[in-house]
Design an enzyme around this catalytic site. Structure first.
Site, PDB file in Angstrom:
ATOM      1  N   ASN A  19       0.837  -1.211   0.000  1.00  0.00           N
ATOM      2  CA  ASN A  19       0.000   0.000   0.000  1.00  0.00           C
ATOM      3  C   ASN A  19       0.866   1.252   0.000  1.00  0.00           C
ATOM      4  O   ASN A  19       0.555   2.230  -0.692  1.00  0.00           O
ATOM      5  CB  ASN A  19      -0.948  -0.005   1.200  1.00  0.00           C
ATOM      6  CG  ASN A  19      -2.193  -0.828   0.934  1.00  0.00           C
ATOM      7  OD1 ASN A  19      -3.044  -0.442   0.140  1.00  0.00           O
ATOM      8  ND2 ASN A  19      -2.291  -1.977   1.577  1.00  0.00           N
ATOM      9  N   ARG A  70       1.494   1.714  26.356  1.00  0.00           N
ATOM     10  CA  ARG A  70       0.945   2.158  25.065  1.00  0.00           C
ATOM     11  C   ARG A  70       0.961   3.681  24.966  1.00  0.00           C
ATOM     12  O   ARG A  70       1.265   4.253  23.928  1.00  0.00           O
ATOM     13  CB  ARG A  70      -0.486   1.627  24.931  1.00  0.00           C
ATOM     14  CG  ARG A  70      -1.032   1.688  23.528  1.00  0.00           C
ATOM     15  CD  ARG A  70      -2.381   1.025  23.430  1.00  0.00           C
ATOM     16  NE  ARG A  70      -2.348  -0.421  23.503  1.00  0.00           N
ATOM     17  CZ  ARG A  70      -1.952  -1.222  22.505  1.00  0.00           C
ATOM     18  NH1 ARG A  70      -1.549  -0.712  21.363  1.00  0.00           N
ATOM     19  NH2 ARG A  70      -1.952  -2.523  22.642  1.00  0.00           N
ATOM     20  N   MET A  95       0.408  -2.719  12.246  1.00  0.00           N
ATOM     21  CA  MET A  95      -0.230  -3.745  13.085  1.00  0.00           C
ATOM     22  C   MET A  95      -0.092  -3.402  14.563  1.00  0.00           C
ATOM     23  O   MET A  95       0.547  -4.116  15.329  1.00  0.00           O
ATOM     24  CB  MET A  95       0.391  -5.116  12.788  1.00  0.00           C
ATOM     25  CG  MET A  95       0.260  -5.534  11.336  1.00  0.00           C
ATOM     26  SD  MET A  95      -1.449  -5.583  10.777  1.00  0.00           S
ATOM     27  CE  MET A  95      -1.974  -7.087  11.564  1.00  0.00           C
ATOM     28  N   ARG A  96      -0.699  -2.295  14.929  1.00  0.00           N
ATOM     29  CA  ARG A  96      -0.629  -1.874  16.323  1.00  0.00           C
ATOM     30  C   ARG A  96      -1.806  -0.954  16.585  1.00  0.00           C
ATOM     31  O   ARG A  96      -2.149  -0.114  15.742  1.00  0.00           O
ATOM     32  CB  ARG A  96       0.686  -1.121  16.518  1.00  0.00           C
ATOM     33  CG  ARG A  96       1.035  -0.907  17.963  1.00  0.00           C
ATOM     34  CD  ARG A  96       2.269  -0.071  18.162  1.00  0.00           C
ATOM     35  NE  ARG A  96       2.144   0.506  19.487  1.00  0.00           N
ATOM     36  CZ  ARG A  96       2.697  -0.007  20.573  1.00  0.00           C
ATOM     37  NH1 ARG A  96       3.489  -1.036  20.493  1.00  0.00           N
ATOM     38  NH2 ARG A  96       2.469   0.534  21.747  1.00  0.00           N
ATOM     39  N   LEU A  98      -3.602   2.133  18.261  1.00  0.00           N
ATOM     40  CA  LEU A  98      -3.190   3.437  18.788  1.00  0.00           C
ATOM     41  C   LEU A  98      -4.136   3.856  19.913  1.00  0.00           C
ATOM     42  O   LEU A  98      -5.321   3.540  19.888  1.00  0.00           O
ATOM     43  CB  LEU A  98      -3.205   4.475  17.666  1.00  0.00           C
ATOM     44  CG  LEU A  98      -2.184   4.219  16.549  1.00  0.00           C
ATOM     45  CD1 LEU A  98      -2.400   5.177  15.388  1.00  0.00           C
ATOM     46  CD2 LEU A  98      -0.753   4.324  17.063  1.00  0.00           C
ATOM     47  N   HIS A 114      -8.546  -1.241   5.822  1.00  0.00           N
ATOM     48  CA  HIS A 114      -8.901  -2.534   6.424  1.00  0.00           C
ATOM     49  C   HIS A 114      -9.378  -3.477   5.322  1.00  0.00           C
ATOM     50  O   HIS A 114     -10.200  -3.082   4.489  1.00  0.00           O
ATOM     51  CB  HIS A 114     -10.014  -2.334   7.472  1.00  0.00           C
ATOM     52  CG  HIS A 114     -10.364  -3.605   8.157  1.00  0.00           C
ATOM     53  ND1 HIS A 114      -9.553  -4.184   9.114  1.00  0.00           N
ATOM     54  CD2 HIS A 114     -11.424  -4.443   7.999  1.00  0.00           C
ATOM     55  CE1 HIS A 114     -10.101  -5.314   9.519  1.00  0.00           C
ATOM     56  NE2 HIS A 114     -11.235  -5.501   8.858  1.00  0.00           N
ATOM     57  N   ASP A 150     -11.218  -0.331  14.148  1.00  0.00           N
ATOM     58  CA  ASP A 150     -11.840  -0.345  12.812  1.00  0.00           C
ATOM     59  C   ASP A 150     -13.282   0.168  12.831  1.00  0.00           C
ATOM     60  O   ASP A 150     -14.144  -0.343  12.106  1.00  0.00           O
ATOM     61  CB  ASP A 150     -11.775  -1.768  12.204  1.00  0.00           C
ATOM     62  CG  ASP A 150     -10.346  -2.289  12.097  1.00  0.00           C
ATOM     63  OD1 ASP A 150      -9.452  -1.483  11.782  1.00  0.00           O
ATOM     64  OD2 ASP A 150     -10.125  -3.484  12.340  1.00  0.00           O
ATOM     65  N   GLU A 179      -7.328  -2.312  -2.601  1.00  0.00           N
ATOM     66  CA  GLU A 179      -6.723  -1.430  -1.588  1.00  0.00           C
ATOM     67  C   GLU A 179      -5.795  -0.424  -2.273  1.00  0.00           C
ATOM     68  O   GLU A 179      -5.782   0.768  -1.939  1.00  0.00           O
ATOM     69  CB  GLU A 179      -5.912  -2.248  -0.574  1.00  0.00           C
ATOM     70  CG  GLU A 179      -6.750  -3.162   0.285  1.00  0.00           C
ATOM     71  CD  GLU A 179      -5.916  -3.881   1.352  1.00  0.00           C
ATOM     72  OE1 GLU A 179      -4.959  -3.297   1.875  1.00  0.00           O
ATOM     73  OE2 GLU A 179      -6.235  -5.044   1.658  1.00  0.00           O
TER      74      GLU A 179
HETATM   75  C1  GRF Z   1      -3.343  -4.940   3.929  1.00  0.00           C
HETATM   76  O1  GRF Z   1      -4.178  -6.001   3.568  1.00  0.00           O
HETATM   77  C2  GRF Z   1      -4.078  -4.001   4.861  1.00  0.00           C
HETATM   78  O2  GRF Z   1      -5.423  -3.877   4.565  1.00  0.00           O
HETATM   79  C3  GRF Z   1      -3.878  -4.679   6.176  1.00  0.00           C
HETATM   80  O3  GRF Z   1      -2.557  -5.157   6.141  1.00  0.00           O
HETATM   81  C4  GRF Z   1      -2.176  -5.392   4.797  1.00  0.00           C
HETATM   82  C5  GRF Z   1      -0.926  -4.625   4.536  1.00  0.00           C
HETATM   83  O4  GRF Z   1      -0.356  -4.921   3.296  1.00  0.00           O
HETATM   84  N1  GRF Z   1      -4.181  -3.765   7.248  1.00  0.00           N
HETATM   85  P1  GRF Z   1       0.881  -4.090   2.763  1.00  0.00           P
HETATM   86  O5  GRF Z   1       1.943  -4.091   3.880  1.00  0.00           O
HETATM   87  O6  GRF Z   1       0.439  -2.690   2.429  1.00  0.00           O
HETATM   88  O7  GRF Z   1       1.357  -4.851   1.567  1.00  0.00           O
END
Ligand code: GRF
Length: 206
Positions: A19, A70, A95-96, A98, A114, A150, A179
């Site tokens: 992304n 945190r 992956m955390r 906030l 998401h 989310d 995405e």
């Molecule tokens: C994506 O599927 C996003 O929606 C999720 O984690 C993944 C990240 O992919 N939260 P990348 O690191 O952008 O390839």
């Protein structure tokens, strides 16, 4: 004639960074009036950091284990973001969770992607949840981040059909393609001042 300054972004990552790459590509193509001031990872050695370096973008490791709580983690993160004069915080596979410290410091200026059609399947392993539930359509959602997981106001969504023989990997791959389209697009709309709030509803002006 004066040209408006580009919107200053920070992109927060934890993994592959596809992304992030999609966002970089659309900025470099001149399609989004923004610049990425820094890419911040909570994990060492992830490929997203290498992608940033290849494009000359400063990187910061803000490691999970480096802070006792945190809130301490988030306070230090806010410092980093302020130092870089960040206007929009982009969570791209970060992956955390906030805390209210971060959300309070950047009200209406933290967005997340998401891999499901929220409010269905929030949290981890959204694609697996969708497959196990047996939905015929899933997809992805870009939303503002609030204090829930989310749960924030939705900016854009894209629908992806679920095939009978889909695995978690194949469905994830097709969702990722969407995405890569709607996440940069949401940033473009934000940068052009086209998003406004009406309660939970996010309106998009043309
Ligand atoms: C994506 O599927 C996003 O929606 C999720 O984690 C993944 C990240 O992919 N939260 P990348 O690191 O952008 O390839």
């Amino acid at each position: 004639m004066s040209v408006a300054e580009p919107l200053t972004l920070a992109v927060l990552v934890s993994g592959n960074g596809s992304n992030l790459q999609a966002i970089i590509d659309r900025i470099e193509a001149g399609e989004i009036h923004a610049r990425i001031a820094c890419v911040i990872s909570n994990v060492h050695g992830v490929f997203a950091l290498e992608r940033a370096r290849r494009h000359g973008i400063p990187t910061v490791i803000h490691a999970n284990g480096a802070f006792a709580t945190r809130r301490e983690y988030d306070n230090a993160l806010v410092e980093v973001l302020r130092t870089h004069r960040v206007e929009l915080v982009v969570l791209a596979g970060f992956m955390r969770i906030l805390s209210d410290v971060m959300i309070g410091a950047f009200p209406g200026a933290v967005i997340n992607i998401h891999p499901a059609l929220l409010p269905a399947f929030p949290g981890l392993h959204a694609q697996k949840q969708a497959l196990e539930y047996g939905v015929k359509f899933s997809g992805c959602t870009v939303h503002f981040v609030d204090n829930g997981t989310d749960t924030g106001p939705i900016i854009l969504q894209a629908v992806v059909p679920v095939m009978q023989d889909d695995s978690e990997e194949s469905l994830s791959r097709r969702i990722l393609q969407e995405e890569h389209r709607i996440f940069p697009e949401s940033i473009r709309l934000f940068a052009e001042g086209k998003l406004s709030f009406h309660g939970r509803q996010v309106r998009i002006s043309s």
